[in-house]
Design an enzyme around this catalytic site. Structure first.
Site: not given
Length: 787
Positions: A220, A222, A341, A371, A373, A386, A420, A471, A576, A678, A733, A735
């Site tokens: 500052d 000024s 998967h 994949e 299914d 699934h 599958e 297959k 796989r 913070i 972070d 803790d």
């Protein structure tokens, strides 16, 4: 229509001045993005009404608009201000928002399950969807016209593209500018002491009143009680001063306090270990020095040096590895292949939603094996879900369409469709028809060439192609003989169970056989699924294209007890690996031991943010993010004696001493933006690879500083098999009362690390780049001279 006013209420003239200021700020951001005056971006900044679709009964109009920061979209339940009363979103309190950085893609048309189910064909041209990178549900929208829909899509795509092109320094400036904007509560382009403290909190620094007062008074000049113009610029310079970079610069700036080309070359050779000449140093000065006077004198100022160190070429990741640099003409099984998967699942394995968006997200992350299914559906349309769970269903043909649209946006190399198959013969025929009609000539339906194949084609030969894994009724060789006309339609249940996920845990074991449609069988060319009966049986009786799937537990046991045999098996065949059935929460297993044993298709749950997915993303980071990484030579050699467990002497043993100094971090995000606290950051460096290389070391935490914390912590690691090692930088972070919280991470192959002073970008839990955050480190890699 009434608007929700802030207190104190503005007069009409104040409102117009405020609006003008918002337009000015938007102009600054559009210039930074290189979109100043762009009509599509101006359209987004003006905003408009869109119909949001959630269900057949929930379709509501929302007013959407791009904020002046040009990176956040907000929306309101109705248009709060008439066109005759111009203003900005800050007038209306808090609105729901989402960040442009969080968008994965924008799809025009009725391509999502929601739009197809809850709208009819007549809105096709006006519909579009915003798909997000995280698990957030996609946003299905309908514009008032086709032209307006196109403008939303085009504007968002331009914005996403140009934000991606910003340099790290530009991203930092953009972020700091918008934090300043948030702190300037009365929007007068001035900053009082209270606003300065608010700004410091926005950028993740906790300062006491005395320090804030000192900085404020220093700026500052000024003495008027607020910062304005040049004073704010001075404050910005104090804030962004990188003392650590200044120290490096001063060490090498030997020419009147500045760097000439020879000084810069000395830095590049001594610290960065680069094999470059004086012309390269001159090129860098000409490219990055912002001061024209210094540039004319062939000098680099501190600002120029700072700008250079923020360029992509100065990230820790070797820039030569950003594009495809490996030999892509080796057989397909000589590569690690990024694999997913149960790709269709968005969440858990038991009751979560299935979606075509899950395929899009995986493919955009360069996944090359997805994949499907498959089960019988209604109306003679096969579905994907699934089996024997409460997961939702999607149409098989919709998944194939989404895969076709997004398969080659990130990588042009082949995509394997792992089927599958639980369908009846009739619906198997429909599956084959859909794949042939939708994928067209991109689908591999016969071996490449005119001869009986004796080995896999390469990724280069299969570029832009789809390969079916499933297959097959007969041997591939039979397709070149009269046996090709066989009408046999039975495969053994024993074989099928070796390829089915969690089947032994969930599927009723009634039948011993499965009928297989010839139409589907005939398009299985290079990846025929068979049951694994041991390494000797595979060696003696299986052709190169006959491959097995291994459950996690079985494959880990083989990797621990028979690693060298597993390696030999994977020199000739594809393997796989898939997660254990107990992982109903879609958690992941450690892929590293399987890679160490040469397994190519190590399938993970891409929808789950986890350490294992971080490591997977790091493995496939280089080679142009093609989804294919060439295995080391000792994993491609039939006579290889390499064993990752016992680690005997051989060409794989290349002992390196890895020195890393974690110097500082920049612009770390708050863990929870809603919290006032913070971050107290610490950095952990982790090594993954063969057992002898696995290690971890961490810094002490720095209290209350996420903006520019400093550590100068030195670590040393021994790396014995560098070609299989990965390095992970993690920021948490700290803790003292509970577990540390994740802030960001970055994983890359050890062989892709640049030496010297480099910035480390950070990504979030979802694997997406944190725009301004990063670490600054120094690395050295020394060879063991006794080898």
């Amino acid at each position: 229509m009434q608007c929700i006013q802030r207190e104190p209420r503005r007069t009409k003239s104040e409102e117009l001045l405020h609006y003008a200021q918002c337009k000015k700020e938007a102009g600054i951001n559009t210039k930074l993005l290189g979109l100043d005056g762009d009509p599509d971006l101006q359209f987004l900044l003006s905003g408009g009404d869109l119909l949001k679709v959630r269900s057949s009964n929930w379709k509501k109009t929302r007013f959407y608009k791009l904020r002046e920061d040009c990176k956040t979209l907000w929306y309101e339940s109705h248009k709060t201000v008439r066109a005759s009363n111009p203003t900005c979103e800050s007038c209306f309190g808090v609105h729901p928002t989402f960040c442009v950085d969080d968008i994965a893609t924008v799809r025009q048309g009725r391509h999502t399950e929601g739009l197809r189910k809850h709208t009819d064909d007549k809105v096709e041209s006006r519909a579009f969807s915003i798909l997000f990178k995280s698990r957030r549900k996609n946003l299905d929208l309908i514009a008032s016209s086709e032209e307006e829909a196109k403008q939303w899509v085009t504007g968002l795509e331009k914005l996403m593209s140009n934000m991606g092109k910003l340099t790290q320094q530009q991203k930092t400036e953009h972020w700091i500018f918008n934090c300043m904007r948030k702190a300037d509560k009365d929007r007068n382009n001035k900053m009082c002491l209270k606003e300065l403290k608010s700004f410091m909190h926005h950028i993740n620094i906790e300062v006491d009143d005395a320090y804030a007062q000192t900085v404020f008074e220093k700026c500052d000049q000024s003495k008027c009680g607020f910062l304005d113009g040049k004073e704010i610029e001075h404050f910005y310079e104090i804030l962004t001063d990188r003392e650590e970079i200044g120290t490096i610069y001063e060490k090498y700036a030997k020419t009147g306090g500045m760097m000439n080309a020879e000084d810069l070359l000395n830095f590049l050779i001594t610290e960065q270990r680069e094999a470059v000449d004086l012309n390269h140093a001159l090129t860098l000065i000409n490219k990055y020095e912002p001061d024209s006077s210094a540039k004319e004198k062939k000098m680099m100022s501190k600002d120029g040096f700072m700008m250079y160190l923020h360029q992509p070429e100065c990230l820790i990741f070797n820039p030569a590895h950003r594009s495809v640099y490996q030999d892509m003409t080796q057989p397909l099984n000589h590569y690690f292949i990024s694999s997913s998967h149960n790709t269709y699942l968005m969440e858990d394995q038991l009751k979560g939603p299935s979606s075509t968006e899950a395929y899009i997200r995986a493919l955009l992350k360069s996944c090359r094996c997805v994949e499907l299914d498959c089960w019988d559906g209604s109306d003679d349309e096969p579905v994907i879900y699934h089996g024997y769970t409460l997961t939702s269903k999607i149409l098989f043909k919709d998944a194939i369409k989404a895969i076709k649209d997004y398969a080659f946006k990130t990588s042009e190399y082949p995509v394997i469709l792992s089927l599958e198959n639980h369908c009846s013969v009739e619906q198997q025929k429909i599956m084959a028809q859909h794949m042939i009609s939708i994928l067209g000539s991109a689908l591999v339906t016969k071996p490449l060439g005119d001869q009986i194949p004796t080995g896999f084609p390469s990724p280069e030969e299969l570029k832009g192609r789809f390969v079916i894994k499933g297959k097959r009724l007969n041997k591939l060789e039979d397709s070149f003989t009269t046996k090709a006309n066989s009408t046999e339609d039975i495969v053994s249940e024993e074989e099928e169970s070796g390829d089915d996920e969690e089947e032994e845990d969930q599927k009723p074991k009634e039948s011993k056989t499965l009928k297989l449609a010839k139409e589907l069988s005939d398009i299985v060319i290079y990846c025929k699924s068979v049951h694994f009966n041991g390494f000797e049986d595979a060696k003696d009786n299986l052709s190169f294209y006959e491959m097995s799937s291994f459950k996690e537990g079985k494959s880990v046991k083989l990797a621990e007890e028979s690693a060298n045999q597993y390696i030999h098996h994977n020199v000739d065949k594809l393997s796989r690996i898939y997660p254990a059935g107990m992982r109903t929460d879609s958690s992941n297993y450690n892929p590293v031991p399987l890679w160490n044993s040469g397994c190519q298709i190590v399938a993970l749950n891409f929808q789950t943010q986890s350490l294992e997915m971080d490591v997977n993303q790091g493995r496939f980071l280089p080679n142009g993010q093609s989804g294919y990484i060439l295995k080391p030579a000792y994993l491609r050699d039939r006579a290889s004696e390499f064993d990752p467990i016992t680690l005997t002497r051989g060409g794989w043993l290349q002992h390196k001493t890895f020195h890393v100094m974690v110097i500082s971090a920049q612009q770390l995000p708050k863990v929870n933006p809603k919290k006032t606290s913070i971050v107290d950051p610490l950095v952990r460096v982790e090594i993954y690879g063969v057992n002898s290389d696995v290690a971890t070391k961490e810094t002490e935490p720095v209290e209350n500083n996420g903006f520019n914390p400093s550590w100068n912590a030195r670590f040393q690691f021994d790396v014995y098999v560098p070609e299989l090692a990965l390095v992970r930088f993690v920021v948490e972070d700290h803790d003292t009362t509970s577990s540390n919280e994740f802030v960001g991470q970055y994983t890359l192959p050890f062989t892709s690390i640049q030496r010297g002073y480099h910035h480390v970008p950070l990504v979030n839990k979802n694997g997406d780049r944190l725009p301004s955050a990063g670490l600054f480190v120094h690395t050295m890699i020394l060879d063991d001279e006794s080898q």
